[in-house]
Design an enzyme around this catalytic site. Structure first.
Site, PDB file in Angstrom:
ATOM      1  N   THR A 183       0.689  -1.165  -0.154  1.00  0.00           N
ATOM      2  CA  THR A 183       0.010   0.027   0.014  1.00  0.00           C
ATOM      3  C   THR A 183       0.721   1.246  -0.041  1.00  0.00           C
ATOM      4  OG1 THR A 183      -1.647   1.119   1.433  1.00  0.00           O
ATOM      5  CG2 THR A 183       0.113  -0.378   2.550  1.00  0.00           C
ATOM      6  N   ASP A 184       0.212   2.382  -0.572  1.00  0.00           N
ATOM      7  CA  ASP A 184       0.900   3.611  -0.520  1.00  0.00           C
ATOM      8  C   ASP A 184       1.000   4.269   1.103  1.00  0.00           C
ATOM      9  OD1 ASP A 184      -1.674   4.184  -0.042  1.00  0.00           O
ATOM     10  OD2 ASP A 184      -1.606   6.047  -1.459  1.00  0.00           O
ATOM     11  N   GLU A 185       0.226   3.594   1.880  1.00  0.00           N
ATOM     12  CA  GLU A 185       0.002   3.944   3.384  1.00  0.00           C
ATOM     13  C   GLU A 185       1.365   3.736   4.033  1.00  0.00           C
ATOM     14  OE1 GLU A 185      -3.475   3.204   5.342  1.00  0.00           O
ATOM     15  OE2 GLU A 185      -4.724   3.036   3.320  1.00  0.00           O
TER      16      GLU A 185
ATOM     17  N   TYR B 166      -1.853  -0.605  10.991  1.00  0.00           N
ATOM     18  CA  TYR B 166      -2.080  -1.273   9.599  1.00  0.00           C
ATOM     19  C   TYR B 166      -0.914  -0.744   8.851  1.00  0.00           C
ATOM     20  CZ  TYR B 166      -3.246  -1.735   4.715  1.00  0.00           C
ATOM     21  OH  TYR B 166      -3.373  -1.919   3.264  1.00  0.00           O
TER      22      TYR B 166
ATOM     23  N   LYS C  67       2.161  -3.386   7.370  1.00  0.00           N
ATOM     24  CA  LYS C  67       2.603  -3.518   5.890  1.00  0.00           C
ATOM     25  C   LYS C  67       3.914  -3.249   5.604  1.00  0.00           C
ATOM     26  CE  LYS C  67       0.077  -4.509   3.034  1.00  0.00           C
ATOM     27  NZ  LYS C  67      -0.228  -5.949   2.412  1.00  0.00           N
TER      28      LYS C  67
HETATM   29  P1  NAD Z   1      -9.470  -7.376   2.221  1.00  0.00           P
HETATM   30  O1  NAD Z   1      -9.600  -7.274   3.669  1.00  0.00           O
HETATM   31  O2  NAD Z   1     -10.723  -7.213   1.377  1.00  0.00           O
HETATM   32  O3  NAD Z   1      -9.078  -9.088   2.013  1.00  0.00           O
HETATM   33  C1  NAD Z   1      -8.208  -9.657   2.589  1.00  0.00           C
HETATM   34  C2  NAD Z   1      -8.401 -11.072   2.492  1.00  0.00           C
HETATM   35  O4  NAD Z   1      -7.217 -11.784   3.104  1.00  0.00           O
HETATM   36  C3  NAD Z   1      -9.561 -11.880   3.066  1.00  0.00           C
HETATM   37  O5  NAD Z   1     -10.222 -12.549   1.846  1.00  0.00           O
HETATM   38  C4  NAD Z   1      -9.017 -12.617   4.193  1.00  0.00           C
HETATM   39  O6  NAD Z   1      -9.925 -13.499   4.395  1.00  0.00           O
HETATM   40  C5  NAD Z   1      -7.831 -12.887   3.757  1.00  0.00           C
HETATM   41  N1  NAD Z   1      -6.760 -13.214   4.877  1.00  0.00           N
HETATM   42  C6  NAD Z   1      -6.504 -12.613   5.862  1.00  0.00           C
HETATM   43  N2  NAD Z   1      -5.763 -13.124   6.913  1.00  0.00           N
HETATM   44  C7  NAD Z   1      -5.486 -14.132   6.217  1.00  0.00           C
HETATM   45  C8  NAD Z   1      -4.355 -15.353   6.497  1.00  0.00           C
HETATM   46  N3  NAD Z   1      -3.904 -15.210   7.581  1.00  0.00           N
HETATM   47  N4  NAD Z   1      -4.273 -16.255   5.686  1.00  0.00           N
HETATM   48  C9  NAD Z   1      -5.240 -16.354   4.491  1.00  0.00           C
HETATM   49  N5  NAD Z   1      -5.894 -15.336   4.246  1.00  0.00           N
HETATM   50  C10 NAD Z   1      -6.219 -14.202   5.079  1.00  0.00           C
HETATM   51  O7  NAD Z   1      -8.258  -6.727   1.813  1.00  0.00           O
HETATM   52  P2  NAD Z   1      -8.234  -6.082   0.018  1.00  0.00           P
HETATM   53  O8  NAD Z   1      -8.762  -4.759   0.274  1.00  0.00           O
HETATM   54  O9  NAD Z   1      -8.516  -6.843  -0.857  1.00  0.00           O
HETATM   55  O10 NAD Z   1      -6.465  -5.772   0.139  1.00  0.00           O
HETATM   56  C11 NAD Z   1      -5.784  -6.849  -0.573  1.00  0.00           C
HETATM   57  C12 NAD Z   1      -4.321  -6.456  -0.246  1.00  0.00           C
HETATM   58  O11 NAD Z   1      -4.068  -5.432  -0.946  1.00  0.00           O
HETATM   59  C13 NAD Z   1      -3.820  -6.296   1.210  1.00  0.00           C
HETATM   60  O12 NAD Z   1      -2.385  -6.701   1.382  1.00  0.00           O
HETATM   61  C14 NAD Z   1      -3.745  -4.768   1.322  1.00  0.00           C
HETATM   62  O13 NAD Z   1      -3.052  -4.201   2.159  1.00  0.00           O
HETATM   63  C15 NAD Z   1      -3.443  -4.378  -0.138  1.00  0.00           C
HETATM   64  N6  NAD Z   1      -3.969  -2.869  -0.862  1.00  0.00           N
HETATM   65  C16 NAD Z   1      -5.502  -2.600  -0.465  1.00  0.00           C
HETATM   66  C17 NAD Z   1      -5.736  -1.492  -0.968  1.00  0.00           C
HETATM   67  C18 NAD Z   1      -7.217  -1.215  -0.798  1.00  0.00           C
HETATM   68  O14 NAD Z   1      -7.528   0.289  -0.976  1.00  0.00           O
HETATM   69  N7  NAD Z   1      -8.133  -2.127  -0.393  1.00  0.00           N
HETATM   70  C19 NAD Z   1      -4.744  -0.583  -1.494  1.00  0.00           C
HETATM   71  C20 NAD Z   1      -3.580  -0.848  -1.506  1.00  0.00           C
HETATM   72  C21 NAD Z   1      -3.167  -2.208  -1.115  1.00  0.00           C
HETATM   73  P1  TYD Z   2     -10.819   3.958   4.283  1.00  0.00           P
HETATM   74  O1  TYD Z   2     -11.957   3.419   3.103  1.00  0.00           O
HETATM   75  O2  TYD Z   2     -11.148   3.222   5.552  1.00  0.00           O
HETATM   76  O3  TYD Z   2      -9.213   3.684   3.618  1.00  0.00           O
HETATM   77  P2  TYD Z   2      -7.740   4.142   4.391  1.00  0.00           P
HETATM   78  O4  TYD Z   2      -8.065   4.544   5.576  1.00  0.00           O
HETATM   79  O5  TYD Z   2      -7.194   2.997   4.013  1.00  0.00           O
HETATM   80  O6  TYD Z   2      -7.544   5.499   3.279  1.00  0.00           O
HETATM   81  O7  TYD Z   2     -10.999   5.409   4.220  1.00  0.00           O
HETATM   82  C1  TYD Z   2     -10.653   6.342   3.255  1.00  0.00           C
HETATM   83  C2  TYD Z   2     -10.843   7.803   3.867  1.00  0.00           C
HETATM   84  O8  TYD Z   2     -12.176   7.894   4.295  1.00  0.00           O
HETATM   85  C3  TYD Z   2     -10.017   8.035   5.074  1.00  0.00           C
HETATM   86  O9  TYD Z   2      -9.258   9.228   5.109  1.00  0.00           O
HETATM   87  C4  TYD Z   2     -11.067   7.962   6.473  1.00  0.00           C
HETATM   88  C5  TYD Z   2     -12.005   8.321   5.638  1.00  0.00           C
HETATM   89  N1  TYD Z   2     -13.406   7.591   6.220  1.00  0.00           N
HETATM   90  C6  TYD Z   2     -14.435   8.525   6.648  1.00  0.00           C
HETATM   91  O10 TYD Z   2     -14.358   9.850   6.724  1.00  0.00           O
HETATM   92  N2  TYD Z   2     -15.509   8.095   6.981  1.00  0.00           N
HETATM   93  C7  TYD Z   2     -16.017   6.694   7.162  1.00  0.00           C
HETATM   94  O11 TYD Z   2     -16.715   6.043   7.634  1.00  0.00           O
HETATM   95  C8  TYD Z   2     -14.744   5.715   6.744  1.00  0.00           C
HETATM   96  C9  TYD Z   2     -14.886   4.368   6.644  1.00  0.00           C
HETATM   97  C10 TYD Z   2     -13.538   6.426   6.164  1.00  0.00           C
END
Ligand code: NAD
Ligand code: TYD
Length: 357
Positions: free
Chosen positions: A133-135, A159, A163
């Site tokens: 992630t960019d975070e 989180y 990561k």
């Molecule tokens: P998500 O929370 O929707 O899905 C995570 C999945 O991992 C789930 O299906 C969960 O059951 C599985 N999981 C959790 N712990 C596990 C374990 N110990 N063994 C096997 N499976 C396990 O997450 P997402 O949004 O699909 O994100 C996927 C990846 O992308 C993550 O690594 C996250 O850090 C990264 N990412 C997400 C975003 C975003 O905006 N969602 C952005 C950048 C990077």
């Molecule tokens: P989120 O979707 O949780 O992603 P991330 O924290 O990984 O960026 O949140 C996106 C942005 O929206 C973040 O600045 C937090 C804000 N946010 C709200 O303002 N209200 C909400 O109910 C949620 C879930 C997030």
């Protein structure tokens, strides 16, 4: 040929698998622990596809991961499995440390053992792609340059710290052992099948349920938004063309304040599903207490993946968000099962003989 995907029942992993099976004939072994975020209902369209092999397992289970690697001999591992919600990491970080750090470490050890036992040819083509992630880069001021791959890691939430830690381990396995790794650092994703605890699906769900639309703090925090299928195409690009040991930032060139995102969602909903009383969904916006340690701005400089690998996003925010709102409106059963928790029984209801191994 086979790839191994971890966390493939989550938001991005499920999109990745479905997209992969649309585009290639290559099998996918999907290892997912099915935490609250793992939803097999998202994979309904490919659940009977013989190219999709689902294993209900934990990446922390070294024996299981070793045996899956030996049995399926994948040419690549794509590690999506993670605890992914910042708010949950603030309340309880234990699972983040376990899965994101110890889990990634365990998977790296299994991958290394497998890679070391492979033939010279297999060793050359093998890849371990870690999805991050960019975070990890921390928070930017309004006028700071976007994150590039050379930015220092400065994670602020449990989180992002977990990561960041996993990214360092991935790097170390390349530097120390030569394991052929790639790391991607992507901005906020949105699109179909996202668990409605994240901003965009939560707002859509709350809006049409007549509930408050919670905006943390002043709503002026900035995120860069990328349509999930563009993230999937970027991962495929890095997998096929990325240079070993390198990191690639992936972004959507869509920096927006949270309040603007929510306003756009309300306007699309006003047009697609107007309220019967004639008022706007914007009236449901409610400013609530800010998130602890809330990062102010994320922004991505994706010059490297664009210039070196030729990747660009296909969707603008305008096109992607329209597709997304339409998808949620047309897939209310998925949303209802997800919010009620009944998605957890989907496998039992649909596969009485037990399709998981
Ligand atoms: P998500 O929370 O929707 O899905 C995570 C999945 O991992 C789930 O299906 C969960 O059951 C599985 N999981 C959790 N712990 C596990 C374990 N110990 N063994 C096997 N499976 C396990 O997450 P997402 O949004 O699909 O994100 C996927 C990846 O992308 C993550 O690594 C996250 O850090 C990264 N990412 C997400 C975003 C975003 O905006 N969602 C952005 C950048 C990077
Ligand atoms: P989120 O979707 O949780 O992603 P991330 O924290 O990984 O960026 O949140 C996106 C942005 O929206 C973040 O600045 C937090 C804000 N946010 C709200 O303002 N209200 C909400 O109910 C949620 C879930 C997030």
């Amino acid at each position: 040929m086979t790839i191994l995907v971890t966390g493939g029942a989550g938001f991005i992993g499920a999109n990745y698998i479905m997209d992969w099976l649309r585009l290639t004939d290559e099998c996918v072994v999907n290892v997912d622990k099915l935490t609250y975020a793992g939803n097999l209902e998202s994979l309904e369209s490919v659940f009977d596809d013989p190219r999709h092999i689902f294993v209900n397992g934990d990446i922390l289970d070294a024996e299981l991961m070793d045996s899956i690697l030996q049995e399926h001999t994948p040419r690549a591992i794509i590690n999506f499995a993670a605890e992914s919600h910042v708010d949950r990491s603030i309340h309880a970080a234990g699972d983040f440390i376990q899965t994101n750090i110890v889990g990634t470490y365990t998977l790296l050890e299994s991958a290394l053992k497998f890679w070391n036992s492979s033939s010279v040819k297999e060793k050359e083509s093998f890849r371990f792609l870690h999805v991050s992630t960019d975070e990890v880069y921390g928070s930017l001021g309004r006028n700071d340059a976007p994150f590039s791959e050379t930015n220092q890691y400065k994670p602020n939430s449990p989180y992002s710290a977990s990561k960041a830690s996993s990214d360092h381990l991935v790097r170390a396995f390349y530097q120390t052992h030569g394991l052929p790794v790639l790391t991607t650092n992507c901005s906020n994703n949105y699109g179909p099948y996202q668990f409605p605890e994240k901003l965009i699906p939560l707002i859509i769900h709350n809006a049409i349920s007549g509930e408050q639309l919670p905006i943390y703090g002043d709503g002026k925090q900035i995120r860069d938004w990328l349509y999930v299928l563009d993230h999937c195409s970027a991962i495929r690009t890095v997998l096929s063309k990325g240079a070993l040991g390198e990191m690639y930032n992936i972004g959507g060139k869509n920096e927006m304040e949270n309040i603007s995102v929510v306003n756009v969602l309300c306007d699309i909903l006003d047009a697609l599903q107007p309220k019967t009383d004639g008022t706007s969904y914007r009236d449901q916006i409610t400013f609530v207490e800010d998130r602890l340690g809330h990062d102010r701005r994320y922004a991505i400089d994706s010059t490297k993946i664009e210039k070196e690998l030729g990747w660009n996003p296909s969707e603008t925010f305008e096109s992607g968000i329209q597709l997304t709102v339409q998808w949620y409106l047309e897939n209310q059963t998925w949303v209802e099962h997800t919010t009620s928790g009944s998605y957890r029984n989907w496998i039992k209801k649909n596969y009485s003989t037990g399709a998981t191994t």
